[in-house]
Scaffold this motif. Structure first.
Motif, PDB file in Angstrom:
ATOM      1  N   MET A  27      35.618  38.917  28.326  1.00 53.88           N
ATOM      2  CA  MET A  27      34.502  38.412  29.098  1.00 53.88           C
ATOM      3  C   MET A  27      34.676  38.969  30.506  1.00 53.88           C
ATOM      4  SD  MET A  27      33.052  34.593  29.787  1.00 53.88           S
ATOM      5  CE  MET A  27      34.550  34.023  30.498  1.00 53.88           C
ATOM      6  N   ALA A  28      33.612  39.522  31.047  1.00 59.32           N
ATOM      7  CA  ALA A  28      33.659  40.106  32.383  1.00 59.32           C
ATOM      8  C   ALA A  28      32.728  39.332  33.312  1.00 59.32           C
ATOM      9  CB  ALA A  28      33.269  41.572  32.337  1.00 59.32           C
ATOM     10  N   ASN A  29      33.175  39.143  34.541  1.00 63.25           N
ATOM     11  CA  ASN A  29      32.407  38.397  35.544  1.00 63.25           C
ATOM     12  C   ASN A  29      32.072  39.310  36.716  1.00 63.25           C
ATOM     13  OD1 ASN A  29      32.775  35.734  34.295  1.00 63.25           O
ATOM     14  ND2 ASN A  29      34.928  36.124  34.740  1.00 63.25           N
ATOM     15  N   GLY A  30      30.787  39.578  36.923  1.00 64.74           N
ATOM     16  CA  GLY A  30      30.362  40.376  38.064  1.00 64.74           C
ATOM     17  C   GLY A  30      30.705  41.853  37.943  1.00 64.74           C
ATOM     18  N   ILE A  31      30.878  42.341  36.722  1.00 64.16           N
ATOM     19  CA  ILE A  31      31.217  43.740  36.483  1.00 64.16           C
ATOM     20  C   ILE A  31      30.211  44.299  35.495  1.00 64.16           C
ATOM     21  CG2 ILE A  31      32.945  45.297  35.491  1.00 64.16           C
ATOM     22  CD1 ILE A  31      35.092  43.356  36.437  1.00 64.16           C
ATOM     23  N   ASP A  32      29.760  45.541  35.736  1.00 67.67           N
ATOM     24  CA  ASP A  32      28.794  46.171  34.841  1.00 67.67           C
ATOM     25  C   ASP A  32      29.440  47.100  33.827  1.00 67.67           C
ATOM     26  OD1 ASP A  32      26.545  44.966  36.038  1.00 67.67           O
ATOM     27  OD2 ASP A  32      26.558  46.463  37.631  1.00 67.67           O
ATOM     28  N   SER A  33      30.515  47.768  34.239  1.00 65.81           N
ATOM     29  CA  SER A  33      31.116  48.789  33.399  1.00 65.81           C
ATOM     30  C   SER A  33      32.642  48.697  33.462  1.00 65.81           C
ATOM     31  CB  SER A  33      30.655  50.168  33.887  1.00 65.81           C
ATOM     32  OG  SER A  33      31.233  51.188  33.122  1.00 65.81           O
ATOM     33  N   LEU A  34      33.291  48.799  32.294  1.00 64.65           N
ATOM     34  CA  LEU A  34      34.749  48.680  32.222  1.00 64.65           C
ATOM     35  C   LEU A  34      35.415  49.987  31.823  1.00 64.65           C
ATOM     36  CD1 LEU A  34      35.237  45.285  30.359  1.00 64.65           C
ATOM     37  CD2 LEU A  34      35.707  45.769  32.761  1.00 64.65           C
ATOM     38  N   ARG A  35      36.559  50.232  32.419  1.00 63.64           N
ATOM     39  CA  ARG A  35      37.458  51.317  32.032  1.00 63.64           C
ATOM     40  C   ARG A  35      38.525  50.685  31.141  1.00 63.64           C
ATOM     41  NH1 ARG A  35      40.231  55.458  36.047  1.00 63.64           N
ATOM     42  NH2 ARG A  35      38.015  55.751  36.311  1.00 63.64           N
ATOM     43  N   VAL A  36      38.805  51.313  30.001  1.00 64.92           N
ATOM     44  CA  VAL A  36      39.822  50.831  29.064  1.00 64.92           C
ATOM     45  C   VAL A  36      40.987  51.806  29.113  1.00 64.92           C
ATOM     46  CG1 VAL A  36      40.330  50.219  26.672  1.00 64.92           C
ATOM     47  CG2 VAL A  36      38.017  49.862  27.583  1.00 64.92           C
ATOM     48  N   GLU A  37      42.183  51.276  29.402  1.00 69.33           N
ATOM     49  CA  GLU A  37      43.382  52.110  29.491  1.00 69.33           C
ATOM     50  C   GLU A  37      44.510  51.476  28.693  1.00 69.33           C
ATOM     51  OE1 GLU A  37      43.627  53.919  33.832  1.00 69.33           O
ATOM     52  OE2 GLU A  37      43.057  51.786  33.864  1.00 69.33           O
ATOM     53  N   LEU A  38      45.438  52.314  28.253  1.00 67.89           N
ATOM     54  CA  LEU A  38      46.578  51.874  27.469  1.00 67.89           C
ATOM     55  C   LEU A  38      47.853  52.454  28.058  1.00 67.89           C
ATOM     56  CD1 LEU A  38      47.594  50.440  24.857  1.00 67.89           C
ATOM     57  CD2 LEU A  38      47.377  52.663  23.724  1.00 67.89           C
ATOM     58  N   SER A  39      48.854  51.594  28.184  1.00 66.98           N
ATOM     59  CA  SER A  39      50.182  52.025  28.601  1.00 66.98           C
ATOM     60  C   SER A  39      51.139  51.780  27.439  1.00 66.98           C
ATOM     61  CB  SER A  39      50.658  51.230  29.827  1.00 66.98           C
ATOM     62  OG  SER A  39      52.013  51.520  30.100  1.00 66.98           O
ATOM     63  N   SER A  40      51.979  52.753  27.145  1.00 68.19           N
ATOM     64  CA  SER A  40      52.990  52.569  26.098  1.00 68.19           C
ATOM     65  C   SER A  40      54.381  52.418  26.687  1.00 68.19           C
ATOM     66  CB  SER A  40      52.956  53.746  25.104  1.00 68.19           C
ATOM     67  OG  SER A  40      53.228  54.948  25.783  1.00 68.19           O
ATOM     68  N   ASP A  41      54.449  52.367  28.043  1.00 67.66           N
ATOM     69  CA  ASP A  41      55.745  52.245  28.719  1.00 67.66           C
ATOM     70  C   ASP A  41      55.765  51.063  29.685  1.00 67.66           C
ATOM     71  OD1 ASP A  41      54.131  53.223  30.735  1.00 67.66           O
ATOM     72  OD2 ASP A  41      55.175  55.138  30.904  1.00 67.66           O
ATOM     73  N   ASN A  42      55.135  49.967  29.256  1.00 64.32           N
ATOM     74  CA  ASN A  42      55.142  48.709  30.014  1.00 64.32           C
ATOM     75  C   ASN A  42      54.491  48.834  31.394  1.00 64.32           C
ATOM     76  OD1 ASN A  42      55.698  45.986  29.753  1.00 64.32           O
ATOM     77  ND2 ASN A  42      57.599  46.147  30.910  1.00 64.32           N
TER      78      ASN A  42
END
Length: 168
Positions: A110-125
């Protein structure tokens, strides 16, 4: 500061208190009160954990009252505090969940006050991040992608505002 999605500790003290009390919160400094939960104590006080409500305020208060005698208040917060609602709340996957390489991953938020999200993944914490998707409609509330990469037990998923990465 109490943050939505976490728990807040409520502690009350007094004399001749009932064993069962109502816990209420106010976001306007005490004008309007909303039910938050209940707690058990003894004649001198008690404590309870409550879910932080989905409301933002810099003027929040907690009060403890007697459900058998409406209006009989035993304790109110010593000072106003902050209720925080993060700009992005990830519901799935949750911490500790395992998702396997080659499988489809479902992410919901759920996003509040945001129109567009960037999705990122870290495999090293969280030491480094790989872009999964640059711009996903924030109101969409979910995203699917096929996991590929080096298996790791230290993965973190980050969703942030495409235009202001500080909002995550």
């Amino acid at each position: 500061i109490w943050t939505y999605g976490q728990y807040g500790d409520v502690v009350w003290t007094g004399t001749n208190l009932p064993y069962y009390i109502f816990i209420e919160y106010s976001t306007d400094g005490g004008t309007i009160w909303n039910y938050l939960g209940y707690g058990y104590g003894d004649p001198t006080g008690g404590s309870a954990q409550v879910s932080v409500p989905f409301e933002a305020s810099d003027n929040a208060l907690i009060r403890v009252s007697d459900p058998a005698a409406p209006g009989l208040v035993f304790d109110i917060s010593d000072a106003p505090f902050t209720l925080d609602v993060p700009p992005v709340i990830v519901y799935y996957p949750s911490e500790g969940q395992q998702i396997y390489n080659g499988s489809d991953a479902y992410v919901s938020w759920m996003a509040n006050g945001i129109d567009s999200l960037r999705v990122e993944l870290s495999s090293d914490n969280g030491q480094s991040w790989s872009l999964v998707e640059e711009a996903v409609g924030a109101n969409q509330g979910y995203f699917m992608w096929t996991i590929n990469g080096t298996p790791s037990e230290n993965c973190i998923l980050r969703l942030s505002d495409t235009f202001d990465p500080s909002k995550s």
